[in-house]
Design an enzyme around this catalytic site. Sequence first.
Site, mmCIF file in Angstrom:
data_model
loop_
_atom_site.group_PDB
_atom_site.id
_atom_site.type_symbol
_atom_site.label_atom_id
_atom_site.label_comp_id
_atom_site.label_asym_id
_atom_site.label_seq_id
_atom_site.Cartn_x
_atom_site.Cartn_y
_atom_site.Cartn_z
ATOM 1 N N ARG A 139 0.856 -1.179 0.000
ATOM 2 C CA ARG A 139 0.000 0.000 0.000
ATOM 3 C C ARG A 139 0.898 1.237 0.000
ATOM 4 O O ARG A 139 2.073 1.157 0.342
ATOM 5 C CB ARG A 139 -0.898 0.004 1.239
ATOM 6 C CG ARG A 139 -1.811 -1.224 1.335
ATOM 7 C CD ARG A 139 -2.602 -1.217 2.630
ATOM 8 N NE ARG A 139 -3.482 -2.378 2.727
ATOM 9 C CZ ARG A 139 -3.163 -3.531 3.313
ATOM 10 N NH1 ARG A 139 -1.965 -3.678 3.861
ATOM 11 N NH2 ARG A 139 -4.026 -4.526 3.353
ATOM 12 N N LYS A 164 -2.073 -0.772 8.395
ATOM 13 C CA LYS A 164 -3.532 -0.794 8.281
ATOM 14 C C LYS A 164 -4.175 -1.283 9.576
ATOM 15 O O LYS A 164 -5.172 -0.755 10.036
ATOM 16 C CB LYS A 164 -3.961 -1.689 7.108
ATOM 17 C CG LYS A 164 -5.432 -1.512 6.771
ATOM 18 C CD LYS A 164 -5.777 -2.056 5.421
ATOM 19 C CE LYS A 164 -7.220 -1.714 5.052
ATOM 20 N NZ LYS A 164 -7.631 -2.243 3.771
ATOM 21 N N HIS A 216 -3.202 2.989 -6.301
ATOM 22 C CA HIS A 216 -3.516 1.681 -5.706
ATOM 23 C C HIS A 216 -3.580 0.581 -6.768
ATOM 24 O O HIS A 216 -3.474 -0.608 -6.448
ATOM 25 C CB HIS A 216 -4.836 1.748 -4.942
ATOM 26 C CG HIS A 216 -5.003 0.660 -3.923
ATOM 27 N ND1 HIS A 216 -4.296 0.623 -2.739
ATOM 28 C CD2 HIS A 216 -5.798 -0.444 -3.921
ATOM 29 C CE1 HIS A 216 -4.654 -0.443 -2.042
ATOM 30 N NE2 HIS A 216 -5.562 -1.111 -2.738
ATOM 31 N N ARG A 219 -0.829 -1.943 -6.785
ATOM 32 C CA ARG A 219 -1.002 -3.092 -5.880
ATOM 33 C C ARG A 219 -1.781 -4.199 -6.589
ATOM 34 O O ARG A 219 -1.438 -5.378 -6.491
ATOM 35 C CB ARG A 219 -1.724 -2.620 -4.617
ATOM 36 C CG ARG A 219 -2.005 -3.710 -3.573
ATOM 37 C CD ARG A 219 -2.449 -3.021 -2.282
ATOM 38 N NE ARG A 219 -3.176 -3.888 -1.364
ATOM 39 C CZ ARG A 219 -2.593 -4.693 -0.480
ATOM 40 N NH1 ARG A 219 -1.277 -4.762 -0.408
ATOM 41 N NH2 ARG A 219 -3.328 -5.427 0.340
ATOM 42 N N HIS A 242 -3.851 -9.523 3.326
ATOM 43 C CA HIS A 242 -5.287 -9.665 3.551
ATOM 44 C C HIS A 242 -5.515 -10.616 4.722
ATOM 45 O O HIS A 242 -4.887 -11.668 4.795
ATOM 46 C CB HIS A 242 -5.984 -10.231 2.304
ATOM 47 C CG HIS A 242 -6.059 -9.274 1.172
ATOM 48 N ND1 HIS A 242 -6.253 -9.663 -0.138
ATOM 49 C CD2 HIS A 242 -5.967 -7.916 1.133
ATOM 50 C CE1 HIS A 242 -6.280 -8.609 -0.923
ATOM 51 N NE2 HIS A 242 -6.105 -7.536 -0.173
ATOM 52 N N TYR A 252 -9.943 -10.577 -6.814
ATOM 53 C CA TYR A 252 -9.229 -11.057 -8.003
ATOM 54 C C TYR A 252 -9.900 -12.250 -8.676
ATOM 55 O O TYR A 252 -9.245 -13.020 -9.368
ATOM 56 C CB TYR A 252 -7.778 -11.385 -7.617
ATOM 57 C CG TYR A 252 -7.065 -10.171 -7.095
ATOM 58 C CD1 TYR A 252 -6.722 -9.131 -7.956
ATOM 59 C CD2 TYR A 252 -6.792 -10.022 -5.736
ATOM 60 C CE1 TYR A 252 -6.114 -7.983 -7.474
ATOM 61 C CE2 TYR A 252 -6.169 -8.877 -5.252
ATOM 62 C CZ TYR A 252 -5.838 -7.867 -6.123
ATOM 63 O OH TYR A 252 -5.235 -6.724 -5.653
#
Length: 268
Positions: A139, A164, A216, A219, A242, A252
């Site tokens: 990120r 995060k 972004h 990423r 994640h 995805y």
Amino acid sequence: MNNQILFKEWLKDFYEYKSKRVKPSTLRNIGIVIRCHVPIFLYNTPLVKITDQDLEKMIYDVKAMRMRQYTYQVINEALDRAVKRNIIDFNPITNLDSIKHRQRKGRALNAVERAKLLEKVQQPTLRLLFEFYIYSGCRRSEALSLTWDDIDFAGKKIIIPGTKTEASERVLPMSKPLLEIMKKLSHSATTNKVFNYSPDYVSKQFKKYCPKHKLHDLRHTFATICLESGVSIRVVQKWLGHTSIDTTARIYTHVIDEFQRREADKIC
């Protein structure tokens, strides 16, 4: 019940309360809501006299949907705390519909777009930063938080600081392209920070060179490269940081489906 507390006084109290419990970036965003999106007339209104109509006007005056949603969340939490502290009997914002922001799905850069981007960027370190995003999946804030203490050349790995969530620190093995990027950066390093750029500057520079994408998307580009190269989705989940594989799969799905179709074509 204290009928004398003004909304501005309660928001100041709420800000102080959150300052001990959230990251600086989150606190900064709460401050933006309080300073920029609460109108003067509400600042000086006693907390017990604030109505759902007042809040609806305030929230819908916020033009950007994402910030409108965030404003709703911040004010809702502040008023919920007032209820718990017996300052008010009822949170008036609960009479409003919740604000839903539909986030635009990211779009990975293809090989031609990546080449054009890197060709346009004249600053060597900035170009290496964009390459770093492409080959690390970091990120924006994660890359800009890196120090040379986080880089382990001997072990060929990078410790990505947790930005995060508190538990989001992770280890990223250095691929060959990523290792080359880090070696080039180390040769010109003058401080302990790997990248000495502000977040806004990086985003604006990227938009200047690649107007059809957002930062972004680099990423997403990393994840797409990994999945198209046959890297396991569980490994990609771990590299991206994640917390759930469902998140990776949801974002995805189109890449995974296309990869599976190509694999199926191999069957004769």
